[in-house]
Every structure is written in structure tokens, then in C-alpha cells.
Design a protein around this motif. Structure first.
Motif, PDB file in Angstrom:
ATOM      1  N   TYR A 216       0.839  -1.207   0.000  1.00  0.00           N
ATOM      2  CA  TYR A 216       0.000   0.000   0.000  1.00  0.00           C
ATOM      3  C   TYR A 216       0.873   1.256   0.000  1.00  0.00           C
ATOM      4  O   TYR A 216       0.613   2.219  -0.723  1.00  0.00           O
ATOM      5  CB  TYR A 216      -0.917  -0.007   1.222  1.00  0.00           C
ATOM      6  N   TYR A 217       1.909   1.221   0.819  1.00  0.00           N
ATOM      7  CA  TYR A 217       2.831   2.367   0.914  1.00  0.00           C
ATOM      8  C   TYR A 217       3.480   2.641  -0.438  1.00  0.00           C
ATOM      9  O   TYR A 217       3.568   3.793  -0.891  1.00  0.00           O
ATOM     10  CB  TYR A 217       3.881   2.080   1.975  1.00  0.00           C
ATOM     11  N   ASP A 218       3.918   1.592  -1.109  1.00  0.00           N
ATOM     12  CA  ASP A 218       4.591   1.753  -2.403  1.00  0.00           C
ATOM     13  C   ASP A 218       3.648   2.298  -3.475  1.00  0.00           C
ATOM     14  O   ASP A 218       4.066   3.073  -4.342  1.00  0.00           O
ATOM     15  CB  ASP A 218       5.174   0.408  -2.868  1.00  0.00           C
ATOM     16  N   LYS A 219       2.377   1.913  -3.404  1.00  0.00           N
ATOM     17  CA  LYS A 219       1.428   2.315  -4.441  1.00  0.00           C
ATOM     18  C   LYS A 219       0.777   3.678  -4.170  1.00  0.00           C
ATOM     19  O   LYS A 219       0.091   4.208  -5.049  1.00  0.00           O
ATOM     20  CB  LYS A 219       0.337   1.250  -4.580  1.00  0.00           C
ATOM     21  N   HIS A 220       0.946   4.211  -2.972  1.00  0.00           N
ATOM     22  CA  HIS A 220       0.291   5.476  -2.610  1.00  0.00           C
ATOM     23  C   HIS A 220       1.303   6.510  -2.112  1.00  0.00           C
ATOM     24  O   HIS A 220       1.056   7.227  -1.138  1.00  0.00           O
ATOM     25  CB  HIS A 220      -0.785   5.239  -1.541  1.00  0.00           C
ATOM     26  N   GLN A 221       2.426   6.581  -2.796  1.00  0.00           N
ATOM     27  CA  GLN A 221       3.474   7.518  -2.390  1.00  0.00           C
ATOM     28  C   GLN A 221       2.977   8.970  -2.346  1.00  0.00           C
ATOM     29  O   GLN A 221       3.392   9.750  -1.490  1.00  0.00           O
ATOM     30  CB  GLN A 221       4.667   7.408  -3.335  1.00  0.00           C
ATOM     31  N   ASP A 222       2.076   9.315  -3.271  1.00  0.00           N
ATOM     32  CA  ASP A 222       1.589  10.705  -3.299  1.00  0.00           C
ATOM     33  C   ASP A 222       0.835  11.079  -2.034  1.00  0.00           C
ATOM     34  O   ASP A 222       0.729  12.260  -1.689  1.00  0.00           O
ATOM     35  CB  ASP A 222       0.681  10.920  -4.518  1.00  0.00           C
ATOM     36  N   ASP A 223       0.297  10.069  -1.341  1.00  0.00           N
ATOM     37  CA  ASP A 223      -0.457  10.360  -0.116  1.00  0.00           C
ATOM     38  C   ASP A 223       0.449  10.651   1.070  1.00  0.00           C
ATOM     39  O   ASP A 223      -0.028  11.106   2.118  1.00  0.00           O
ATOM     40  CB  ASP A 223      -1.358   9.166   0.246  1.00  0.00           C
ATOM     41  N   PHE A 224       1.733  10.368   0.920  1.00  0.00           N
ATOM     42  CA  PHE A 224       2.637  10.479   2.066  1.00  0.00           C
ATOM     43  C   PHE A 224       3.762  11.477   1.827  1.00  0.00           C
ATOM     44  O   PHE A 224       4.864  11.336   2.354  1.00  0.00           O
ATOM     45  CB  PHE A 224       3.216   9.085   2.390  1.00  0.00           C
ATOM     46  N   GLN A 225       3.469  12.494   1.012  1.00  0.00           N
ATOM     47  CA  GLN A 225       4.473  13.510   0.739  1.00  0.00           C
ATOM     48  C   GLN A 225       4.548  14.509   1.891  1.00  0.00           C
ATOM     49  O   GLN A 225       3.526  14.962   2.409  1.00  0.00           O
ATOM     50  CB  GLN A 225       4.155  14.235  -0.567  1.00  0.00           C
ATOM     51  N   ARG A 226       5.748  14.843   2.271  1.00  0.00           N
ATOM     52  CA  ARG A 226       5.997  15.761   3.387  1.00  0.00           C
ATOM     53  C   ARG A 226       6.616  17.044   2.842  1.00  0.00           C
ATOM     54  O   ARG A 226       7.597  17.000   2.097  1.00  0.00           O
ATOM     55  CB  ARG A 226       6.956  15.111   4.374  1.00  0.00           C
ATOM     56  N   PRO A 227       6.076  18.216   3.207  1.00  0.00           N
ATOM     57  CA  PRO A 227       6.688  19.475   2.771  1.00  0.00           C
ATOM     58  C   PRO A 227       7.986  19.719   3.535  1.00  0.00           C
ATOM     59  O   PRO A 227       8.227  19.118   4.592  1.00  0.00           O
ATOM     60  CB  PRO A 227       5.639  20.523   3.135  1.00  0.00           C
ATOM     61  N   GLU A 228       8.812  20.576   3.007  1.00  0.00           N
ATOM     62  CA  GLU A 228      10.020  20.971   3.728  1.00  0.00           C
ATOM     63  C   GLU A 228       9.609  21.649   5.031  1.00  0.00           C
ATOM     64  O   GLU A 228       8.700  22.470   5.058  1.00  0.00           O
ATOM     65  CB  GLU A 228      10.851  21.928   2.874  1.00  0.00           C
TER      66      GLU A 228
END
Length: 626
Positions: A216-228
Motif C-alpha cells: 500500500y505504501y509503495d502504491k500510494h506515495q503521493d499520499d505520504f508527501q511531506r513538505p520541507e
């Protein structure tokens, strides 16, 4: 007509300006400021031969800035307040105001003096306890730099512009057929029953493997983006930090009081009334002078002849002056009168005055007890201000190249404070300040590890900061989001299991099963929702939205549906009836209100169309600096 202005006017010059500005913006322009500067500044635009000067634009920009500050206070975004950000929209509003005003003039629209007066006396900022106050009126005009005649001219111009806008919006109407269509949809009612199959009861029975989490983590990378992000430590200098530690003795307070007492000068205050004749109407001046000489009542003559609407209804009463309120010629004539005497004609820029001295009042020195608390606070604040200035002058040197702010803070006797991580969008507390965010993310502070320059947040607040933690933008590590993923996957699995059960229940209903009995057998609660209209919040809102998305049932039949809510709960819904809204079922008052509301919406659309047409047809030239 002037409701926006009335609602916002609070009595100070800044609020008066902002309120008038807001009133004009309601109809798309800023006529209050247009034309105020004449040819005193360079042209920034020309509309059908009428100039908009740079001074007009700068005044409008400043007052738009005041409006934003009044709305947001200290939280006003700095980027919204810059000339660069405000120039373009404000100039466009000036252009719109100009074409609208010209259209009003071409239509022959005028506003009677009586109508203008009625609007002025109803402005709350000129009232005390709901009654027009001449002194507030005069004070407000002085702060704005207006004479009574100049302010009335401005009001008349703006009221004519509003009158033109009203002539467009008030002429709009809507048809009964259009209202029927709106009501049929907006007031549609639906009757339905539903049962909710909760997902929480299955979560403990569902397991999730590490491989499922990783997948799930690999397929939903866009959901776990962190800003600077950065975290900072900072020193926040304010006079209040020092004031609480300053002790002022009673001897110091008394010494200051004695100094004030020795320098106290009793001021004579004179209570004045006047009759103002604007312009050079010699016949009217002579008539007033003759009636005064004949002994007629001054107050009654003021009500009859005075052109000062702020005082005439009060018999010409202007309140008190200590010699510094009115023009020099006025004050000189007033000082030469005895109580009850009336001057001859006195000329100022406002016109010709007949002045009466109503009473004389001498001020008295306050006692020590009356002044004690205020003097102590003044001395405490003055000492705190000195300590603040001294600390501020040392802050930059102490913080320069410091590995930590603890040393400079200890030296100054102030605390070091810290924040959690925040992004370029800002955070809580001090991190909500745009200057702080900009400094924290500057390369020399964030990347090079330097202490920031001293940031002057206001006249009595300064901050210096260092970045204590920096995280590049990127993807959150799996371990930081594992719990969130596990919860999501468990809900999805549990909801999928419930979906099978929900679909089976729906099939039983479609086969003629009784919803109440089936729900009871399965331990579910059956909810009935009759006469339901669109809208709602949370999960209830989701259910209503799905109910209104379903096809209407055939006469005497039902429509069934199954769906999952955002929480993963499954819902089985039986739609029993759909009734379009019916305008005739509304009361006469409701029908009238609806028709008026629709007409108002049409009127606004028509006004926008008129403004666009006038602007498109106008000959508009902008300077090269636009």
C-alpha cells in the motif's frame, strides 16, 4: 443604501475611511477617492478623458490595505498588503467606478441635499446613543481632512453612483416559471429508510500483513508527501518582558506628580455656537445679521439659516474649545466675546460665521490619588521601554554567530522559546508570522545555520531566531505512517466484508422482504427519514447525498441502494418517495421572499453585465507603469 458603510463605521478616522471604501467596493468602484487629487499627481489611467492620478491610486491602495488590516488584524498576510499585490485590482476598481459614475451623470441622476443630509446623520460613527453628535462629526471630518462642504460633495457623488447601481439591480425580476424550477429542485423532499452496518465491530477481527502495508505504501506515495519543514528557537523581545520586573516606588510617583503639578497650566475652555453661511451669499448674511441685531433667538436662527448640518439642529452648538479646535480667525473672535455675546461676521475657509459664546470653563489640576495609578504605569512602561531599547541594541551582537540563543537570552534576562516543525505555509504562534517564516526558510538561516537578523515585527516587538531542525521535502518514512496505513487497510477489509452482508440484505429487500424485520434479525437499527431535504453534515450528510442521487422509484414502488461512507460503514437504503418542491405550497410571504431573492441574484448579474459593457465600451488608457 449605505448599509455596508453604516455597519462598519466605528468613529475613528481609519475606520471611517475603511467603511466608506468598503461601501464603494460593494458596487465595484472606489469613487470616494477618485478625483480627490486633481492634477496634483501623474496620471496612471484615463477613462473617457477623465484622469485617474497616481495620488488617487495610492490613496485607494492605502485604504484597501486598511480594510484588510481591520479584517485580519495582526494575522493579515503580508503578501496581501504590498503595493504590487494591491495595485492591479484597485486600479481596475477605480476604472469601474469611473465608468459607472460617468454613466450616472449621463443619465441625469442627482441626489438632493436633504437626502445627503439624511444619510450623513444616520452614520453610526457620528452618533452617540443612536443620536447624531455634531462634535463627533466635526472631529471625524478634521481627521479626514475634509470641510463639511467637501464631505457632503463626496457623499453626494457616491450616493448618485449607488443610485445608478440600484436602478439596474432594482429593475431585475424573475418569472413564476423560473421560480417553480428553482423550488422544484431546491425544496425537493424524499422519504427513505436505511440501516447502517458499522465497521468498528470488525476491526479487531481483521489482520494486516507487513507485505500488505509495504505494498500500500509503495502504491500510494503521493499520499505520504511531506513538505520541507523547520523548527526554530527564538528570542521574542517586548517591553512587557521587562515591565513585570520593574518596581516603581511611591516616592518616584510623587516626584513625577509634583513635576506635573508645577508645570500644570489651567486651560480656559470656551463653549461656542455658530451660524455658518457657506459661499458668498451676501443677502443671506445681511438677513441673519439683521435678525441677530433685532434680538431674535440665536439657536432658532441657526436651525433656520446655518449651512452646517452637524450643528444647526442643535442650535449651532459646537461644543468646547481650548483655543486649538477651530480656525484662527474663529478662535480669535470667540476669545474676544463675553458669555452670551454674538460676534459680527467672521470669515474662514468654510464660509461666514456668526459666533456666540455660551459659557467659559476653567480646568483644575488633578489630585495625587487621581493620578497615582496612571503615573506609576507610565513610569514602569517608560523604564521597560528603555530596557527594551537597550536589549534590542545588544541583541544582534549577542546573537551573531552564536551556536545557541541560550547565552544571549541569559545575558538579556529573557527566555528562549521554541516551536515544533512547520512548513513554508507557517505554523502556530510565532510561526504564523510571515516575517518569521521567511527568515526561517532563508538559505543563510536554514542551510548555513546562521542566526537571523533582528526581525522588527512591530514598533515594540523584535525577534531573532535560529533553525534547530530541518527536514527536506520528500516522502514520510514508512514507520512514521505505518499506523495510519494499518488503520486504513483494516477499515477497507472490514468494509469489504460488510459490503457482502449489505448486498445480501439489499437482495432480500428487492425480493419483498420487510426492512424492519430483516434489520431486527441482523441486529441493525432501522432509521426512517421522511420529508428530507438536501444538505446535512458528517455521515448523515453523506447518506442524504446518496439518497438524492438515487433514481426516483416508480409509483407505489421503492428503489434500493448500498454504499460505503467515508468511515467505511456500509449503508443499505430504501428510497420510498420523491416529491418535487412546490412553490404553491409556500406561504405568500415565503413566495414573495423567494421571488425577491431570485430577482436580487438576477440584478447582481445584470449589474455585473452593465459594468462589463461600460468598461468594454469606454476608452481606457493606462500608463506604461500599470
Amino acid at each position: 443604501m449605505l448599509q455596508s458603510m453604516r455597519d462598519n463605521l466605528k468613529g475613528t478616522a481609519a475606520i471611517i475611511v475603511a467603511a466608506l471604501f468598503g461601501f464603494i467596493m460593494v458596487i465595484g468602484g472606489i469613487n470616494f477617492f477618485s478625483g480627490a487629487s486633481g492634477g496634483a499627481a501623474d496620471k496612471v489611467a484615463e477613462v473617457n478623458g477623465e484622469k485617474i492620478t497616481n495620488l488617487d491610486l495610492q490613496r485607494a491602495i492605502q485604504n484597501r490595505r486598511n480594510m484588510i488590516m481591520n479584517q485580519f488584524g495582526d494575522q493579515a498576510p503580508a503578501d496581501l498588503l504590498t503595493d504590487e499585490k494591491l495595485r492591479e485590482p484597485v486600479l481596475q476598481q477605480l476604472v469601474t467606478s469611473s465608468v459607472m459614475r460617468q454613466a450616472a451623470q449621463d443619465s441625469g441622476m442627482v441626489m438632493s441635499p436633504a437626502a445627503v443630509d439624511r444619510e450623513i446623520v444616520q452614520i453610526p460613527g457620528f452618533q452617540v446613543d443612536g443620536k447624531f453628535d455634531p462634535q463627533l462629526y466635526r472631529d471625524g471630518l478634521r481627521r479626514l481632512g475634509y470641510s463639511a462642504a467637501g464631505f457632503r460633495q463626496t457623499m453626494e457623488r457616491d450616493l448618485v453612483l449607488q443610485q445608478y447601481a440600484d436602478s439596474v439591480t432594482d429593475s431585475a425580476f424573475t418569472t413564476r416559471a423560473a421560480a417553480d424550477k428553482v423550488v422544484a429542485m431546491s425544496m425537493e423532499e424524499r422519504d427513505f429508510d436505511y440501516a447502517l452496518l458499522p465497521v468498528n465491530g470488525l476491526l479487531d477481527e481483521v489482520s494486516v500483513s507487513d507485505s500488505e502495508v509495504q505494498d500500500y505504501y509503495d502504491k500510494h506515495q503521493d499520499d505520504f508527501q511531506r513538505p520541507e519543514q523547520v523548527a526554530i528557537e527564538y528570542i521574542d523581545l517586548k517591553p512587557s518582558l521587562f515591565a513585570k520586573n520593574i518596581d516603581i516606588s511611591e516616592e518616584d510617583v510623587r516626584a513625577q506628580f509634583e513635576q506635573e503639578k508645577s508645570s500644570f497650566q489651567a486651560k480656559t475652555r470656551r463653549h461656542a455656537a455658530h451660524i455658518l453661511i457657506e459661499g458668498d451669499d451676501q443677502k443671506k448674511i445681511a438677513e441673519v445679521q439683521s435678525k441677530l441685531a433685532a434680538g431674535e433667538d440665536f439657536a432658532q436662527l441657526a436651525k433656520t439659516y446655518s449651512d452646517d448640518l452637524g450643528s444647526r439642529d442643535e442650535g449651532g452648538d459646537l461644543g468646547f474649545t481650548a483655543g486649538d479646535v477651530f480656525p484662527e480667525a474663529f478662535e480669535k473672535a470667540l476669545a474676544g466675546l463675553k458669555v452670551g455675546e454674538v460676534s459680527g461676521p467672521v470669515t474662514t475657509d468654510a464660509g461666514t460665521h456668526f459666533i456666540k459664546l455660551l459659557e467659559v470653563e476653567d480646568s483644575k489640576a488633578p489630585t495625587f490619588e487621581e493620578r497615582k495609578a496612571e503615573i506609576k504605569e507610565q513610569l514602569q512602561n517608560a523604564e521597560a521601554e528603555r530596557e527594551f531599547v537597550g536589549a534590542l541594541s545588544r541583541l544582534a551582537d549577542l546573537a551573531y554567530n552564536a551556536d545557541s540563543l541560550s547565552g544571549p537570552a541569559e545575558e538579556l534576562g529573557v527566555p528562549v522559546q521554541t516551536t515544533g516543525l512547520f512548513s513554508r505555509e507557517g505554523g502556530a504562534g510565532i510561526a504564523a508570522n510571515d516575517k518569521v517564516v521567511a527568515a526561517a526558510f532563508s538559505p543563510e538561516v536554514m542551510l548555513d545555520g546562521n542566526t537571523s537578523d533582528v526581525l522588527n515585527l512591530s514598533s515594540d516587538e523584535a525577534v531573532v531566531l535560529r533553525v534547530t531542525q530541518h527536514k527536506d521535502s520528500g516522502t514520510y518514512p514508512l514507520e512514521e505512517v505505518r499506523e495510519k496505513i494499518v488503520t486504513r487497510l483494516k477499515r477497507d477489509k472490514a468494509s469489504a466484508q460488510l459490503a457482502v452482508k449489505a448486498q445480501a440484505l439489499q437482495k432480500q429487500l428487492e425480493d419483498g422482504g420487510d426492512f424492519a424485520e430483516l434489520a431486527k434479525e441482523q441486529g441493525l437499527t432501522l432509521e426512517t427519514s421522511d420529508n428530507t431535504r438536501r444538505g446535512g453534515f458528517g455521515e448523515r450528510g453523506e447518506i442524504i447525498e446518496h439518497a438524492f442521487a438515487m433514481a426516483s422509484p416508480a409509483s407505489g414502488g421503492s428503489t434500493f441502494g448500498t454504499f460505503a461512507t467515508d468511515e467505511g460503514n456500509q449503508v443499505v437504503l430504501k428510497l420510498r418517495a420523491v416529491r418535487p418542491g412546490d412553490l404553491s405550497r409556500q406561504s405568500s410571504e415565503q413566495r414573495a421572499a423567494l421571488l425577491q431573492q431570485l430577482a436580487t441574484m438576477d440584478g447582481r448579474a445584470e449589474l455585473a453585465a452593465v459594468q462589463k459593457y461600460l468598461t468594454d465600451e469606454a476608452k481606457i488608457e493606462f500608463s506604461s507603469s500599470k
